[in-house]
Design an enzyme around this catalytic site. Structure first.
Site, PDB file in Angstrom:
ATOM      1  N   ASN A  83       9.787  -6.477   2.713  1.00 27.97           N
ATOM      2  CA  ASN A  83      10.765  -5.458   2.273  1.00 27.97           C
ATOM      3  C   ASN A  83      10.419  -4.093   2.867  1.00 27.97           C
ATOM      4  OD1 ASN A  83       9.479  -3.698  -0.202  1.00 27.97           O
ATOM      5  ND2 ASN A  83       8.596  -5.736  -0.197  1.00 27.97           N
ATOM      6  N   TYR A  93       2.484  -0.224   8.239  1.00 28.31           N
ATOM      7  CA  TYR A  93       2.597  -1.646   7.889  1.00 28.31           C
ATOM      8  C   TYR A  93       4.038  -2.127   8.093  1.00 28.31           C
ATOM      9  CZ  TYR A  93       3.146  -5.580   4.651  1.00 28.31           C
ATOM     10  OH  TYR A  93       3.465  -6.792   4.084  1.00 28.31           O
TER      11      TYR A  93
HETATM   12  C1  15L Z   1       4.302  -6.321   0.680  1.00 31.89           C
HETATM   13  O1  15L Z   1       4.770  -6.457   1.793  1.00 31.89           O
HETATM   14  C2  15L Z   1       2.855  -6.556   0.429  1.00 31.89           C
HETATM   15  O2  15L Z   1       2.313  -7.535   1.274  1.00 31.89           O
HETATM   16  C3  15L Z   1       2.551  -6.894  -1.016  1.00 31.89           C
HETATM   17  O3  15L Z   1       1.173  -6.721  -1.220  1.00 31.89           O
HETATM   18  C4  15L Z   1       3.328  -6.015  -1.986  1.00 31.89           C
HETATM   19  O4  15L Z   1       2.834  -4.708  -1.934  1.00 31.89           O
HETATM   20  C5  15L Z   1       4.814  -6.089  -1.656  1.00 31.89           C
HETATM   21  O5  15L Z   1       5.065  -5.813  -0.314  1.00 31.89           O
HETATM   22  C6  15L Z   1       5.658  -5.146  -2.519  1.00 31.89           C
HETATM   23  O6  15L Z   1       6.429  -4.362  -2.001  1.00 31.89           O
HETATM   24  O7  15L Z   1       5.546  -5.259  -3.755  1.00 31.89           O
END
Ligand code: 15L
Length: 273
Positions: free
Chosen positions: A108, A132
């Site tokens: 997301n 990220y």
């Molecule tokens: C992600 O992409 C992460 O990998 C996970 O650790 C959460 O932080 C998640 O998103 C989120 O948005 O809750």
């Protein structure tokens, strides 16, 4: 039975997924550190940043579920190593070994700078909320290239938050239950319609801000809805940062620290770093 490879298998998402998929596929798991195997699984240790390792683990598999990499916001060097170099290696090793189907765990956070009052589909312009998130967009772009250029069938899942229940207000919109994730992954592995696809990895949440019609088109029928947890989640919710609250990506829009901005401790691929 199809042989599938799951990288980042020791992380939280990997553990949920492997439990749900047990018995359905012949599962090869991989991670940078040793992982306890479930019955029927085989394990191969590998670092996604090493092409040699990735060539070794992608031999003889029908589908590759790539969960491995750095899973939260972090220093550029770590993101570069695990999610840019690592992701390139994953696709390229799969191509060289003739792996036809590639499932990429995007996030997301590839679109986290959309506001919470917007409904977005799989065709919106990218709006990453972090380095990220940018690395996840890179993985989606690699999938598009390898699909168009080499005919690889690529299924990019913009995963929300995987868990047995949603942990806060934001996650009421983006939560996905383990069994819904397993259903989505199975579609990614088995559907004959997959070419290059972007889908949202979320349950059938009432508060969702996604139009997930591409997943539905491919047959996804999520069974769970976060709403049954809403009362309890909202009762314990504390006022958050007003800027983060505006955006779908939440704390990731302002995170400049290396810790996971999620309130619970989750174990992720490469967490042994
Ligand atoms: C992600 O992409 C992460 O990998 C996970 O650790 C959460 O932080 C998640 O998103 C989120 O948005 O809750």
């Amino acid at each position: 039975m199809k042989k599938i490879l799951i990288t980042g298998a020791g992380g939280g998402v990997g553990q949920h997924l492997r439990r749900e998929l047990a018995g359905k596929y012949d599962i090869r798991i991989s991670d940078i550190a040793p992982v306890r195997k479930n019955p029927g699984e085989s394990f191969m240790k590998a670092d996604v940043a090493s092409m040699k390792d990735m060539l070794r683990i992608t031999k003889g598999v029908d589908a590759f579920v790539h969960l491995g990499g750095y899973s939260v916001e972090g220093p550029w060097e770590d993101i570069l190593d695990a999610n840019i170099v690592g992701c390139y290696n994953a696709y390229e090793a799969a191509r060289r070994n003739g792996v036809k189907r590639f499932l990429f765990a995007t996030s997301n956070h590839a679109v986290g700078f959309y506001r919470r009052d917007e409904v977005i589909d799989h065709k919106v312009y990218i709006k990453p909320d972090s380095r990220y998130g940018v690395s996840k967009v890179f993985g989606e772009a690699m999938g598009s290239l390898y699909s168009d250029k080499y005919g690889m069938e690529v299924f990019c899942m913009r995963i929300g938050n995987v868990g047995t229940e949603p942990i806060d207000k934001r996650r009421l919109a983006i939560w996905i239950s383990p069994r819904d994730l397993a259903q989505l992954v199975s579609i990614g592995i088995d559907s004959p319609k997959v070419r290059f696809e972007i889908v949202y990895g979320v349950s059938n949440n009432k508060r969702s801000w996604y139009d997930n019609r591409n997943a539905k088109r491919l047959g996804y029928k999520p069974q769970d809805n976060s709403e049954r947890f809403a009362k309890a989640v909202l009762a314990r919710e504390q006022a958050g940062d007003p800027r983060a609250e505006q955006f779908q990506g939440g704390a990731f829009v302002k995170a400049e620290q290396i810790e996971n901005p999620t309130p619970v401790v989750q174990r992720h691929a490469r967490s042994s770093k």
